[in-house]
Design a protein around this motif. Structure first.
Motif, PDB file in Angstrom:
ATOM      1  N   GLU A  46       4.477   7.900  -9.431  1.00 22.86           N
ATOM      2  CA  GLU A  46       4.772   8.286  -7.838  1.00 22.86           C
ATOM      3  C   GLU A  46       4.104   9.486  -6.799  1.00 22.86           C
ATOM      4  N   LEU A  47       2.435   9.803  -7.653  1.00 26.66           N
ATOM      5  CA  LEU A  47       2.061  10.649  -6.285  1.00 26.66           C
ATOM      6  C   LEU A  47       0.681  10.706  -6.648  1.00 26.66           C
ATOM      7  N   PHE A  48       0.250  11.181  -5.321  1.00 24.83           N
ATOM      8  CA  PHE A  48      -1.129  11.576  -5.188  1.00 24.83           C
ATOM      9  C   PHE A  48      -1.682  12.231  -4.502  1.00 24.83           C
ATOM     10  N   LEU A  49      -2.727  13.471  -5.260  1.00 23.47           N
ATOM     11  CA  LEU A  49      -2.964  14.449  -4.823  1.00 23.47           C
ATOM     12  C   LEU A  49      -4.899  14.566  -5.151  1.00 23.47           C
ATOM     13  N   GLN A  50      -5.325  14.222  -3.227  1.00 25.17           N
ATOM     14  CA  GLN A  50      -6.499  14.177  -3.433  1.00 25.17           C
ATOM     15  C   GLN A  50      -7.280  15.168  -3.036  1.00 25.17           C
ATOM     16  N   VAL A  51      -8.525  15.812  -3.111  1.00 23.30           N
ATOM     17  CA  VAL A  51      -9.112  16.881  -2.498  1.00 23.30           C
ATOM     18  C   VAL A  51     -10.687  15.772  -1.885  1.00 23.30           C
ATOM     19  N   LEU A  52     -11.350  16.296  -0.887  1.00 24.30           N
ATOM     20  CA  LEU A  52     -12.406  14.817  -0.646  1.00 24.30           C
ATOM     21  C   LEU A  52     -13.850  16.301   0.329  1.00 24.30           C
ATOM     22  N   GLU A  53     -14.187  16.668  -0.004  1.00 24.89           N
ATOM     23  CA  GLU A  53     -15.696  17.213   0.479  1.00 24.89           C
ATOM     24  C   GLU A  53     -16.639  16.258   0.354  1.00 24.89           C
ATOM     25  N   GLY A  54     -17.713  17.177   1.922  1.00 25.35           N
ATOM     26  CA  GLY A  54     -18.446  16.368   2.602  1.00 25.35           C
ATOM     27  C   GLY A  54     -18.767  16.907   4.181  1.00 25.35           C
ATOM     28  N   GLY A  55     -19.437  16.097   4.651  1.00 25.53           N
ATOM     29  CA  GLY A  55     -19.485  16.806   5.927  1.00 25.53           C
ATOM     30  C   GLY A  55     -18.221  15.978   7.105  1.00 25.53           C
ATOM     31  N   ARG A  56     -17.879  17.343   7.936  1.00 23.84           N
ATOM     32  CA  ARG A  56     -16.480  16.621   8.833  1.00 23.84           C
ATOM     33  C   ARG A  56     -15.906  15.323   9.061  1.00 23.84           C
ATOM     34  N   GLY A  57     -17.319  15.592  10.100  1.00 24.06           N
ATOM     35  CA  GLY A  57     -17.536  13.512  10.316  1.00 24.06           C
ATOM     36  C   GLY A  57     -17.011  12.725   9.090  1.00 24.06           C
ATOM     37  N   PRO A  58     -17.833  12.292   8.526  1.00 30.00           N
ATOM     38  CA  PRO A  58     -17.887  11.504   7.183  1.00 30.00           C
ATOM     39  C   PRO A  58     -15.689  11.752   6.287  1.00 30.00           C
ATOM     40  N   VAL A  59     -15.759  13.714   5.757  1.00 24.47           N
ATOM     41  CA  VAL A  59     -14.370  13.422   5.198  1.00 24.47           C
ATOM     42  C   VAL A  59     -12.732  12.588   6.819  1.00 24.47           C
ATOM     43  N   SER A  60     -13.297  13.821   7.809  1.00 22.27           N
ATOM     44  CA  SER A  60     -12.552  12.891   8.833  1.00 22.27           C
ATOM     45  C   SER A  60     -11.732  11.657   8.715  1.00 22.27           C
ATOM     46  N   ALA A  61     -12.990  10.674   9.200  1.00 25.70           N
ATOM     47  CA  ALA A  61     -12.744   9.004   9.312  1.00 25.70           C
ATOM     48  C   ALA A  61     -12.565   8.980   7.819  1.00 25.70           C
ATOM     49  N   LEU A  62     -12.630   9.556   6.686  1.00 26.89           N
ATOM     50  CA  LEU A  62     -11.945   8.489   5.547  1.00 26.89           C
ATOM     51  C   LEU A  62     -10.490   8.672   5.656  1.00 26.89           C
ATOM     52  N   TYR A  63     -10.803  10.257   5.835  1.00 23.50           N
ATOM     53  CA  TYR A  63      -9.364  10.757   5.512  1.00 23.50           C
ATOM     54  C   TYR A  63      -8.056   9.589   6.264  1.00 23.50           C
ATOM     55  N   ASN A  64      -8.832   9.542   8.202  1.00 25.16           N
ATOM     56  CA  ASN A  64      -7.719   8.375   8.387  1.00 25.16           C
ATOM     57  C   ASN A  64      -7.606   7.266   8.218  1.00 25.16           C
ATOM     58  N   ARG A  65      -8.832   6.983   7.671  1.00 26.39           N
ATOM     59  CA  ARG A  65      -8.862   5.541   7.217  1.00 26.39           C
ATOM     60  C   ARG A  65      -7.513   5.617   5.893  1.00 26.39           C
ATOM     61  N   ILE A  66      -8.041   6.671   4.720  1.00 25.74           N
ATOM     62  CA  ILE A  66      -7.165   6.742   3.257  1.00 25.74           C
ATOM     63  C   ILE A  66      -5.308   7.111   4.628  1.00 25.74           C
ATOM     64  N   ALA A  67      -5.122   7.934   5.289  1.00 24.73           N
ATOM     65  CA  ALA A  67      -3.855   7.727   5.839  1.00 24.73           C
ATOM     66  C   ALA A  67      -3.204   6.488   5.911  1.00 24.73           C
ATOM     67  N   ALA A  68      -3.826   5.708   6.298  1.00 22.79           N
ATOM     68  CA  ALA A  68      -3.636   4.479   7.257  1.00 22.79           C
ATOM     69  C   ALA A  68      -3.088   3.612   6.082  1.00 22.79           C
ATOM     70  N   ASP A  69      -3.966   3.949   4.740  1.00 19.21           N
ATOM     71  CA  ASP A  69      -3.664   2.759   3.372  1.00 19.21           C
ATOM     72  C   ASP A  69      -2.413   3.102   3.192  1.00 19.21           C
ATOM     73  N   PRO A  70      -1.666   1.349   3.118  1.00 14.32           N
ATOM     74  CA  PRO A  70       0.007   0.682   3.266  1.00 14.32           C
ATOM     75  C   PRO A  70       0.754   1.203   1.740  1.00 14.32           C
ATOM     76  N   ARG A  71      -0.643   1.715   0.641  1.00 16.97           N
ATOM     77  CA  ARG A  71      -0.514   2.051  -0.571  1.00 16.97           C
ATOM     78  C   ARG A  71       0.028   3.009  -0.585  1.00 16.97           C
ATOM     79  N   HIS A  72       0.137   3.824   0.017  1.00 12.61           N
ATOM     80  CA  HIS A  72       0.862   4.786  -0.224  1.00 12.61           C
ATOM     81  C   HIS A  72       1.554   5.755   0.514  1.00 12.61           C
ATOM     82  N   THR A  73       2.505   6.557   0.885  1.00 14.06           N
ATOM     83  CA  THR A  73       2.898   6.941   2.466  1.00 14.06           C
ATOM     84  C   THR A  73       3.294   8.705   2.466  1.00 14.06           C
TER      85      THR A  73
END
Ligand code: FAD
Length: 141
Positions: A46-73
């Protein structure tokens, strides 16, 4: 500058299928290596728990992309911090099936023998991830 971001989300149409998981991991491993991002994807049916590490710009960009992914809410950031060093440098995206984790390990950080990052919060979730690394529960690369 390095940052670490931890979030939790709910799978839109549970249970998570192997095909969906494989597709997410494949794109993650391909793109994260290019972006200098490392991390762990923990999942239950039922759930995802994900940790992302890296540069602030790349991590922020990836998080925004992931947050918009329709496979989770219900995507919720549990913690975001500047870090001096990575905790998960060896994984472009390691994976953990929480269903296969020793129940005693889950119980150490939770009221129930299950993982609910929305209830336990960021510190306990990160401590659980650290323990999963220590007990070699994380697979993948
Ligand atoms: P495109 O591939 O161009 O897709 C366009 C849109 O469709 C995007 O909104 C995308 O999210 C969505 N989409 C893509 N495939 C499907 C599908 N099979 N079903 C429904 N919608 C779809 N990506 C990473 O690069 N690194 C990660 O660490 C990472 N972790 C993720 C963790 C979770 C829990 C989830 C759900 C996704 C993760 N992704 C990750 C995937 C990420 O959300 C993007 O799909 C991927 O990075 C490709 O982005 P894109 O903009 O090129 O999208």
């Amino acid at each position: 500058m390095l940052v670490r971001l931890l979030y939790a989300s709910r799978i839109v149409t549970p249970p998570l299928t192997p095909e969906t998981l494989d597709a997410i991991l494949a794109v993650s491993r391909q793109r994260n290596v290019v972006a200098g991002i490392t991390g762990i994807l923990c999942y239950t049916p039922e759930l995802f728990l994900q940790v992302l590490e890296g540069g602030r710009g790349p991590v922020s960009a990836l998080y925004n992309r992931i947050a918009a992914d329709p496979r989770h809410t219900s995507v919720e950031i549990l913690s975001f911090e500047e870090i001096c060093e990575r905790r998960f440098p060896n994984w472009t995206m390691g994976q953990v099936n929480v269903g296969k984790v020793n129940p005693a390990t889950l119980l150490k950080y939770s009221e129930q023998v299950s993982i609910d990052p929305f209830r336990v919060g960021g510190r306990a979730s990160m401590a659980l991830l650290d323990e999963l690394i220590a007990t070699a529960a994380i697979v993948g690369r």
